[in-house]
Design an enzyme around this catalytic site. Structure first.
Site, short mmCIF file in Angstrom:
data_model
loop_
_atom_site.label_atom_id
_atom_site.label_comp_id
_atom_site.label_asym_id
_atom_site.label_seq_id
_atom_site.Cartn_x
_atom_site.Cartn_y
_atom_site.Cartn_z
N TRP A 69 -2.02 36.66 1.15
CA TRP A 69 -2.04 35.78 2.33
C TRP A 69 -0.66 35.21 2.62
CZ3 TRP A 69 -5.88 37.33 4.81
CH2 TRP A 69 -7.11 37.56 4.22
N ASP A 110 -0.60 26.52 3.88
CA ASP A 110 -1.89 27.18 4.07
C ASP A 110 -2.80 26.71 2.94
OD1 ASP A 110 -4.09 28.85 4.17
OD2 ASP A 110 -2.95 30.73 4.14
N LYS A 138 -13.78 29.01 3.58
CA LYS A 138 -13.67 28.98 2.13
C LYS A 138 -14.28 27.69 1.58
CE LYS A 138 -11.30 32.85 2.33
NZ LYS A 138 -9.93 32.87 2.77
C1 LIG Z 1 -8.96 33.82 3.53
C2 LIG Z 1 -7.58 33.32 3.63
C3 LIG Z 1 -6.80 33.52 4.78
C4 LIG Z 1 -7.30 34.31 5.97
O1 LIG Z 1 -8.17 33.54 6.69
P1 LIG Z 1 -8.83 34.08 8.06
O2 LIG Z 1 -9.52 32.84 8.54
O3 LIG Z 1 -9.74 35.19 7.70
O4 LIG Z 1 -7.75 34.50 8.97
C5 LIG Z 1 -5.54 32.97 4.81
N1 LIG Z 1 -5.05 32.28 3.78
C6 LIG Z 1 -5.74 32.08 2.64
C7 LIG Z 1 -5.14 31.31 1.53
C8 LIG Z 1 -7.03 32.59 2.54
O5 LIG Z 1 -7.74 32.40 1.42
#
Ligand SMILES: *Cc1c(COP(=O)(O)O)cnc(C)c1O
Length: 354
Positions: free
Chosen positions: A100, A167, A191
């Protein structure tokens, strides 16, 4: 049917109360006689949901008043380019700590110079780099708090001469975080906050004066979304509602402090089961082990037991522990709503197996 223990990495387990309340709102939302799925997002009933969800985020994370709290579409992946579109004028610093993080910096390169100040790619992202310097002549520093696929988690943040952007998709609301130390935080809901379809962005409004001067489509404009209360276009109505109920549950359980205690208890139980079992091992650096995603593999010499272990897990109702397709092995995600009983069930299978 055996009880299913949901260790899915995302979309992930939610609080049971979030389902019960949402189902009722699908039938009859806020006494309107209409479904949440068919009512205007401009109705006063939905506006109340939006306000309450924003307030829950503000209360749970103690968000200072000079920050916008936004509910946007497009997933965390949209933030990978929305962030640099707004704030990358010449250069930005990024850490490369997994798939990511790599995705985020790849998109940032479309907008300017990206300085990778730290990487753990040399060891297949099995640790969190430390002791690096963030240059003062970049527009911002971007990091990923929890590397969902590898099971590593930042336990502290570096001193930074520039705003820190993070993020937090896979560990937001799992523990207290000092929002005032960040310029911008984003998280795909699926998540640890709610269902897929909404992305939370928390952004310091003082940064709007330092935006890039590139053309700004409305949908990419944080400032506009802030002014419109995330209602510039139709927001992801239902995911916001379910997130509200899930966050209400977090609040009832003692907020993010309560979650931190719960999550630490779950992860230490599982890590000690891995460490004490001759058939399993983990490559993740001990000090960087994630409380959210626990990754492990069969120990050398025990690989032939894979099918046996998988079957034993299946029989015990253990769901979603297959590792990411890029890493193999196993990954158990212990997001907020996962009860410790589920971890106990998994540990029981592992012990019986030994
Ligand atoms: C799952 C995830 C993403 C991607 O998220 P989407 O909503 O599917 O675009 C980005 N960063 C992290 C840390 C993730 O776990």
């Amino acid at each position: 049917m055996t009880k299913v223990h949901n260790f899915s990495a995302g979309p992930s387990i939610l609080a049971p109360s979030a389902f019960e309340k949402s189902i009722e709102d699908i039938r009859n939302f806020a006494g309107t006689g209409l479904s949440i799925l068919e009512i205007s997002h401009r109705s006063k009933q939905f506006e109340a949901v939006m306000d309450e969800t924003r307030q829950l985020v503000a209360d749970l994370l103690n968000v200072p008043s000079n920050y916008d709290i936004l509910f946007l579409g497009g997933g965390a992946s949209t933030q990978f380019y929305m962030v640099p579109h707004n704030f990358l004028r010449t250069a930005a610093a990024y850490t490369k700590t997994g798939v990511w993080a790599s995705g985020a910096l790849k998109e940032a390169k479309l907008y300017g110079d990206v300085k990778v100040v730290a990487s753990s790619e040399d060891a297949n992202f099995s640790y969190i780099p430390k002791d690096y310097t963030i240059p003062a002549d970049v527009d911002y520093f971007h990091c990923t708090s929890n590397n969902t696929i590898y099971g590593t988690q930042m336990k502290s943040y570096p001193e930074s001469p520039v705003p820190v952007f993070c993020d937090m998709s896979s560990d937001i609301f799992s523990k207290p975080v000092d929002v005032s130390k960040f310029g911008l935080i984003y998280a795909g809901a699926q998540k640890n906050m709610g269902p897929a379809g909404v992305t939370l962005v928390i952004v310091n409004k003082d940064l709007y004066s330092r935006r890039s001067d590139r053309p700004m489509p409305s949908m990419l404009d944080y400032k506009l979304h802030g002014e419109k209360g995330s209602m510039h276009n139709t927001p992801p109505v239902f995911p916001i509602l379910v997130s509200k109920y899930n966050l209400e549950w977090v609040k009832e359980q003692g907020g993010v402090k309560g979650m931190a205690a719960r999550n630490a208890a779950k992860s230490s139980l599982l890590y000690s089961a891995i460490d004490s079992n001759p058939h399993f091992t983990t490559k993740v650096a001990v000090e960087d082990r994630s409380d959210m995603n626990v990754c492990w593999v069969l120990a050398p010499g025990s690989e032939h037991l894979e099918e046996k272990f998988n079957t034993a897990c299946k029989e015990a109702g253990i769901s979603g522990i297959k590792g990411h397709r890029s890493t193999g092995g196993y990954r158990a995600s212990l997001y907020n709503a996962l009860p410790i009983e589920s971890v106990q069930a998994l540990v029981h299978v592992m012990e019986t197996f030994a």
